[in-house]
Design a protein around this motif. Structure first.
Motif, PDB file in Angstrom:
ATOM      1  N   ALA A  83       0.827  -1.207   0.000  1.00 27.34           N
ATOM      2  CA  ALA A  83       0.000   0.000   0.000  1.00 27.34           C
ATOM      3  C   ALA A  83       0.863   1.260   0.000  1.00 27.34           C
ATOM      4  O   ALA A  83       0.452   2.304  -0.505  1.00 27.34           O
ATOM      5  CB  ALA A  83      -0.926  -0.002   1.214  1.00 27.34           C
ATOM      6  N   PHE A  84       2.086   1.140   0.583  1.00 28.12           N
ATOM      7  CA  PHE A  84       2.978   2.293   0.654  1.00 28.12           C
ATOM      8  C   PHE A  84       3.848   2.427  -0.591  1.00 28.12           C
ATOM      9  O   PHE A  84       4.636   3.353  -0.715  1.00 28.12           O
ATOM     10  CB  PHE A  84       3.884   2.160   1.889  1.00 28.12           C
ATOM     11  CG  PHE A  84       4.475   3.456   2.361  1.00 28.12           C
ATOM     12  CD1 PHE A  84       5.785   3.808   2.050  1.00 28.12           C
ATOM     13  CD2 PHE A  84       3.729   4.345   3.112  1.00 28.12           C
ATOM     14  CE1 PHE A  84       6.337   4.996   2.487  1.00 28.12           C
ATOM     15  CE2 PHE A  84       4.269   5.538   3.559  1.00 28.12           C
ATOM     16  CZ  PHE A  84       5.578   5.870   3.234  1.00 28.12           C
ATOM     17  N   GLY A  85       3.708   1.478  -1.528  1.00 30.37           N
ATOM     18  CA  GLY A  85       4.454   1.553  -2.776  1.00 30.37           C
ATOM     19  C   GLY A  85       5.738   0.755  -2.799  1.00 30.37           C
ATOM     20  O   GLY A  85       6.497   0.834  -3.770  1.00 30.37           O
ATOM     21  N   ALA A  86       6.021  -0.023  -1.762  1.00 34.92           N
ATOM     22  CA  ALA A  86       7.234  -0.837  -1.736  1.00 34.92           C
ATOM     23  C   ALA A  86       7.007  -2.134  -2.510  1.00 34.92           C
ATOM     24  O   ALA A  86       5.869  -2.553  -2.729  1.00 34.92           O
ATOM     25  CB  ALA A  86       7.638  -1.142  -0.294  1.00 34.92           C
ATOM     26  N   ASP A  87       8.086  -2.769  -2.919  1.00 39.26           N
ATOM     27  CA  ASP A  87       8.020  -4.028  -3.664  1.00 39.26           C
ATOM     28  C   ASP A  87       7.668  -5.156  -2.692  1.00 39.26           C
ATOM     29  O   ASP A  87       8.492  -5.587  -1.881  1.00 39.26           O
ATOM     30  CB  ASP A  87       9.367  -4.305  -4.335  1.00 39.26           C
ATOM     31  CG  ASP A  87       9.302  -5.474  -5.312  1.00 39.26           C
ATOM     32  OD1 ASP A  87       8.483  -6.378  -5.095  1.00 39.26           O
ATOM     33  OD2 ASP A  87      10.080  -5.479  -6.277  1.00 39.26           O
TER      34      ASP A  87
END
Length: 379
Positions: free
Chosen positions: A154-158
């Motif tokens: 959700a935070f954009g991390a892989d």
């Protein structure tokens, strides 16, 4: 729990190590079941703690990294988590609550230090850009892997790399903890444990009630949408039922063994060639951060030995930064204070669920500039 990473199509043609995935899935399942059974029996014969978790997990890793295309059906894995939650709940006693009420400052202090240390290690990985973006922060969290993967995505991390970090740590912690437990156990006691009756006479009526409760609380956990709900809800409900004396849980060894195998396969099969290639360049630094965290937690265990007169093996397992489920399996197969271990592990589990995502988001925001921040600085 993260979705099956093996579903991600590789960007390059299948290598020789991925040919296993070309076999029919029925053949792959036959291989993993047979190999896991043989390996678990060998480990059990040598009195290795948690052999029924380690055996399937190691075979799962071998098959996963060689391109196996199978994945355990999600309902089975969720059911295995619920079995483990009920096992933990059935192990709770009133003495545990008394122990927590008496020693809560030290218990919460140790769990807080573990969370802070893991966040610091994640921050270092993030600042040094060992892994892209905020992966290092989310992947360093000591537990609640499923919640961390979901929040990271959700935070954009892989999410693939976060899951890789989480499960590499689980595998290493399980291997180290199992090895230490095996060295610590008295040989005669280990031999006695290895001669357990796997198919004892049981009260099938109570066993049927236990299975019905497991199914019910598993559904509650799934539909509650709590992080790790299929483990957490059964743990809480089974603890209440056990402490109240309303249910006499019956969990034979063969039944627990099936749950352990399901958890081991799920962890092992996450290690796919695609993910391994994606994280290979950072693997040495990931392993170093895991080793530092394990050493730090081992140091914290000495506080329990000194200030609470806890035996060293119990203290080590109580502070070990693995998952609640895997540490509980190891503890249940050794001669330790299971109740104390579960108190400390459960306290950290709840703290990670409650504060881990918020702490990781805070560190991530303070460490990585968003595109909006970058555009503002250019102006």
């Amino acid at each position: 729990m993260p979705s099956d990473l093996s579903n991600t199509p590789p960007k390059t043609p299948p290598a020789k190590t991925e040919r296993l995935g070309r076999l029919p899935k029925a053949v792959q399942w036959a291989l993993i079941i047979l190999a896991s059974l043989v390996f678990a029996i060998i480990l059990h014969a040598f009195h290795v703690p948690a052999a029924l978790l380690l055996g399937p997990m190691i075979i799962g890793i071998i098959m996963g990294t060689n391109g196996a295309s199978i994945a355990l059906p999600k309902p089975i894995y969720l059911g295995a988590q619920s079995v483990l939650g009920v096992m933990i709940g059935a192990s709770m006693s009133a003495g545990i609550l008394t122990s927590f009420a008496h020693d809560w400052p030290l218990i919460l202090g140790i769990t807080s230090l573990t969370l802070i240390a893991s966040s610091f290690l994640g921050w270092i990985l993030c600042v040094r850009q060992v892994l892209p973006g905020t992966v290092g922060i989310w992947g360093s969290s000591p537990g609640a892997a499923s919640a961390m993967v979901i929040m990271a995505e959700a935070f954009g991390a892989d999410s693939r790399l976060v899951a890789f970090m989480q499960y590499v740590r689980v595998v290493i912690v399980v291997a180290v903890a199992s090895s230490i437990a095996n060295l610590w156990i008295d040989p005669e006691m280990a031999a006695a444990a290895g001669n357990n009756d796997w198919f004892p006479a049981i009260n099938y009526g109570q066993f049927a009630i236990t299975v019905a409760i497991i199914i019910g609380v598993s559904l509650i956990g799934v539909y509650s949408r709590l992080p790790s709900g299929p483990l957490l809800a059964p743990l809480i409900i089974a603890t209440i039922l056990n402490l109240a004396g309303w249910v006499d849980f019956v969990l034979p060894e063969w039944f627990l063994g099936l749950a352990y195998a399901a958890i081991g396969w799920t962890i092992g099969l996450k290690f796919t060639p695609t993910v391994i290639r994606h994280a290979a360049h950072a693997l040495p630094k990931i392993l170093l951060s895991i080793a530092v965290l394990i050493a730090f937690c081992a140091g914290l265990s000495m506080l329990l030995v000194v200030f609470m007169d806890v035996d060293p093996l119990t203290a080590y397992l109580a502070t070990s930064p693995g998952g609640l489920d895997s540490v509980a399996i190891i503890a249940a197969s050794t001669n330790v204070d299971l109740s104390f271990i579960l108190v400390l592990q459960a306290a950290r589990f709840f703290m990670v669920l409650a504060f881990g995502p918020a702490l990781a988001r805070l560190v991530a925001r303070k460490t990585i500039k968003t595109p909006q921040d970058n555009s503002t600085s250019k102006q």
